[in-house]
Scaffold this active site. Structure first.
Site, PDB file in Angstrom:
ATOM      1  N   HIS A  70      -8.269  -5.260  -0.212  1.00 55.05           N
ATOM      2  CA  HIS A  70      -9.228  -4.351  -0.846  1.00 55.05           C
ATOM      3  C   HIS A  70      -8.764  -3.957  -2.238  1.00 55.05           C
ATOM      4  O   HIS A  70      -7.571  -3.768  -2.489  1.00 55.05           O
ATOM      5  CB  HIS A  70      -9.458  -3.104   0.014  1.00 55.05           C
ATOM      6  CG  HIS A  70      -8.238  -2.278   0.281  1.00 55.05           C
ATOM      7  ND1 HIS A  70      -7.854  -1.232  -0.516  1.00 55.05           N
ATOM      8  CD2 HIS A  70      -7.317  -2.335   1.282  1.00 55.05           C
ATOM      9  CE1 HIS A  70      -6.757  -0.671  -0.030  1.00 55.05           C
ATOM     10  NE2 HIS A  70      -6.403  -1.324   1.062  1.00 55.05           N
ATOM     11  N   ASP A  72     -10.236  -1.239  -3.760  1.00 61.35           N
ATOM     12  CA  ASP A  72     -10.405   0.206  -3.920  1.00 61.35           C
ATOM     13  C   ASP A  72      -9.124   0.946  -3.569  1.00 61.35           C
ATOM     14  O   ASP A  72      -8.283   0.456  -2.800  1.00 61.35           O
ATOM     15  CB  ASP A  72     -11.573   0.720  -3.080  1.00 61.35           C
ATOM     16  CG  ASP A  72     -11.398   0.478  -1.585  1.00 61.35           C
ATOM     17  OD1 ASP A  72     -10.955  -0.628  -1.214  1.00 61.35           O
ATOM     18  OD2 ASP A  72     -11.709   1.385  -0.790  1.00 61.35           O
ATOM     19  N   ASP A 103      -0.690   0.012  -2.108  1.00 63.13           N
ATOM     20  CA  ASP A 103      -1.879  -0.063  -1.241  1.00 63.13           C
ATOM     21  C   ASP A 103      -3.133  -0.232  -2.077  1.00 63.13           C
ATOM     22  O   ASP A 103      -3.801   0.728  -2.389  1.00 63.13           O
ATOM     23  CB  ASP A 103      -1.959   1.213  -0.403  1.00 63.13           C
ATOM     24  CG  ASP A 103      -3.026   1.152   0.672  1.00 63.13           C
ATOM     25  OD1 ASP A 103      -3.526   0.052   0.961  1.00 63.13           O
ATOM     26  OD2 ASP A 103      -3.368   2.217   1.224  1.00 63.13           O
ATOM     27  N   GLU A 137     -12.603  -0.269   1.611  1.00 63.29           N
ATOM     28  CA  GLU A 137     -11.704  -0.184   2.762  1.00 63.29           C
ATOM     29  C   GLU A 137     -11.222   1.239   2.978  1.00 63.29           C
ATOM     30  O   GLU A 137     -11.048   1.677   4.111  1.00 63.29           O
ATOM     31  CB  GLU A 137     -10.497  -1.113   2.572  1.00 63.29           C
ATOM     32  CG  GLU A 137      -9.691  -1.362   3.848  1.00 63.29           C
ATOM     33  CD  GLU A 137      -8.613  -0.322   4.127  1.00 63.29           C
ATOM     34  OE1 GLU A 137      -8.091  -0.282   5.254  1.00 63.29           O
ATOM     35  OE2 GLU A 137      -8.284   0.477   3.213  1.00 63.29           O
ATOM     36  N   GLU A 138     -11.021   1.958   1.886  1.00 61.32           N
ATOM     37  CA  GLU A 138     -10.515   3.325   1.976  1.00 61.32           C
ATOM     38  C   GLU A 138     -11.627   4.338   2.251  1.00 61.32           C
ATOM     39  O   GLU A 138     -11.350   5.508   2.475  1.00 61.32           O
ATOM     40  CB  GLU A 138      -9.796   3.709   0.672  1.00 61.32           C
ATOM     41  CG  GLU A 138      -8.607   2.831   0.311  1.00 61.32           C
ATOM     42  CD  GLU A 138      -7.400   3.057   1.203  1.00 61.32           C
ATOM     43  OE1 GLU A 138      -7.523   3.785   2.201  1.00 61.32           O
ATOM     44  OE2 GLU A 138      -6.339   2.487   0.896  1.00 61.32           O
ATOM     45  N   GLU A 166      -2.134  -5.272   3.825  1.00 60.93           N
ATOM     46  CA  GLU A 166      -1.802  -3.855   4.000  1.00 60.93           C
ATOM     47  C   GLU A 166      -0.284  -3.652   3.959  1.00 60.93           C
ATOM     48  O   GLU A 166       0.478  -4.511   4.411  1.00 60.93           O
ATOM     49  CB  GLU A 166      -2.356  -3.333   5.318  1.00 60.93           C
ATOM     50  CG  GLU A 166      -3.866  -3.209   5.366  1.00 60.93           C
ATOM     51  CD  GLU A 166      -4.411  -2.160   4.414  1.00 60.93           C
ATOM     52  OE1 GLU A 166      -3.649  -1.254   4.019  1.00 60.93           O
ATOM     53  OE2 GLU A 166      -5.599  -2.247   4.061  1.00 60.93           O
ATOM     54  N   HIS A 352      -0.881   6.541  -0.607  1.00 63.54           N
ATOM     55  CA  HIS A 352      -1.784   7.698  -0.605  1.00 63.54           C
ATOM     56  C   HIS A 352      -1.111   8.962  -1.150  1.00 63.54           C
ATOM     57  O   HIS A 352      -1.732  10.027  -1.157  1.00 63.54           O
ATOM     58  CB  HIS A 352      -2.359   7.969   0.782  1.00 63.54           C
ATOM     59  CG  HIS A 352      -3.274   6.894   1.282  1.00 63.54           C
ATOM     60  ND1 HIS A 352      -4.293   7.138   2.182  1.00 63.54           N
ATOM     61  CD2 HIS A 352      -3.351   5.562   1.026  1.00 63.54           C
ATOM     62  CE1 HIS A 352      -4.934   6.014   2.447  1.00 63.54           C
ATOM     63  NE2 HIS A 352      -4.375   5.039   1.757  1.00 63.54           N
TER      64      HIS A 352
END
EC number: 3.5.1.18
Length: 379
Positions: A70, A72, A103, A137-138, A166, A352
């Site tokens: 991903h 995003d 990520d 995805e997030e 991931e 994150h």
């Protein structure tokens, strides 16, 4: 070559510089598509509402090896707490800082570089190489990988092996790969009562009092023992909301949101059946809805796991540990098609968080791991 000058480092920096907070892509997939098109990939953009997706494929025959990921990223949080601007990729003491570094823009760059190197060495490789990339995805994961998979399934285009980028590693690159994930099931429960004055409880019906014994019993229930691949199923209450905010009003309803992370020892249907039986046993007046976030899946011994073990051993010198712990990923949408799915990516310690970063040397090692996996499966 200094680590700062690795091609994978430069590409990661170019991707980080694009502030692609869900569901935005900000040109990341265009950059990737240009690189892939130059080495013989057919590029198929798939835009669904606010989500940008890309299906890219080189070759027309099976087996099909697919890199999945991903573009995003999650929001930055308080920018003042970052050492450096989150979308200005910066290398400090051997670490590349920026939102998405781990990520998962580092993985995306490693996938591209590995594929370029592999195709240059093996232009007539066996089977096909594909990329399934999304910008959702997030977020709500409605118009991303699941929609691409639906499109592929409708035309009977199958993925044999999928490697999701991931951040699976914990202490050092490749120490852990995810060869499966638990299922995820969310319940949204409303327990109904009758609103009234706290001084006149006989004229009201307090849903919090009614629900408390049920929730206590539910939180103590034993669901299964797990197995050699999965821990026991877990139940957690995520949110409870009831009342008007006033101290003199009995609420008319109680809202509870809870989640199961479940093993292959039970099914979503069994969990739902047990919860609703308990609701009836407590004689509650309720409404409940369920959200299926993903089925559990497991990739056991076989070509994909074997190739990944070999690659990590060859590049790092140590053995990897396949695990099924952690949250969900888009692998849950790919596995039900019959594809074998693994996750391999950078160390996840800062994902994150503010000051998200990845070790620069790890990016090159990750690209090498991906390249060896391609060689093991398609040569």
């Amino acid at each position: 070559m200094p680590a700062d000058d690795y091609p994978v480092t430069e590409l990661t920096k170019a991707l980080i510089a694009r502030p692609s907070v869900t569901p935005l892509d900000e040109g990341c997939q265009t950059l990737m598509a240009e690189r892939l098109s130059a080495i013989g990939f057919n590029i198929e953009p798939m835009v669904f509402e606010d989500t940008t997706n890309m299906w890219a494929r080189r070759g027309n025959e099976g087996p099909v090896f697919c890199f999945a990921g991903h573009t995003d990223v999650v929001p930055t949080g308080d920018v003042s707490r970052w050492h450096t601007p989150p979308f200005v990729p910066t290398i400090i003491d051997g670490y590349l800082y920026g939102r998405g570094a781990a990520d998962m823009k580092g993985s995306l760059a490693a996938m591209i570089i590995a594929t370029e190197r592999f195709v240059a060495k093996h232009p007539d490789h066996h089977g096909s190489i594909a990329f399934l990339i999304t910008s959702d995805e997030e977020g709500p994961f409605i118009n991303g990988t699941t929609r691409v998979i639906d499109t592929l399934e409708a035309r009977n285009e199958k993925i044999t092996w999928a490697l999701v980028g991931e951040p699976s590693s914990t202490l050092k690159l490749g120490d852990v790969v995810k060869n499966g994930r638990r299922g995820s099931l969310t319940g949204n429960l409303t327990v109904k009562g009758i609103q009234g004055h706290v001084a006149y409880p006989h004229l009201a019906d307090n849903p919090i009092h009614k629900a408390a014994p049920f929730l206590a019993e539910l939180s103590q229930m034993h669901w299964d023992n797990g197995n050699e691949f999965f821990p026991p199923t877990s139940f957690q209450i995520a949110n409870i909301n009831g009342g008007t905010g006033a101290s003199n009003v009995i609420p008319g309803a109680l809202d509870v949101m809870f989640n199961f992370r479940y093993s292959t020892e039970v099914s979503a249907d069994i969990l739902i059946e047990r919860v609703e039986a308990l609701l009836k046993a407590h004689e509650l007046d309720y409404d409940i809805s369920w959200i299926f976030n993903g089925l559990p899946f497991l990739t056991g011994d076989g070509p994909l796991l074997d190739a990944t073990r070999i690659a990590i051993r060859q590049v790092t010198g140590y053995e990897t540990d396949p695990q099924t712990t952690g949250g969900t990923s888009d692998g849950r949408f790919i596995a039900p098609t019959g594809a074998k799915v693994l996750e391999l990516g950078p160390v996840n310690a800062t994902i994150h968080k503010v000051n998200e970063c990845v070790k620069v040397d790890d990016l090159e090692q990750l690209a090498l791991c991906y390249e060896v996996i391609l060689e093991q499966l398609l040569c």
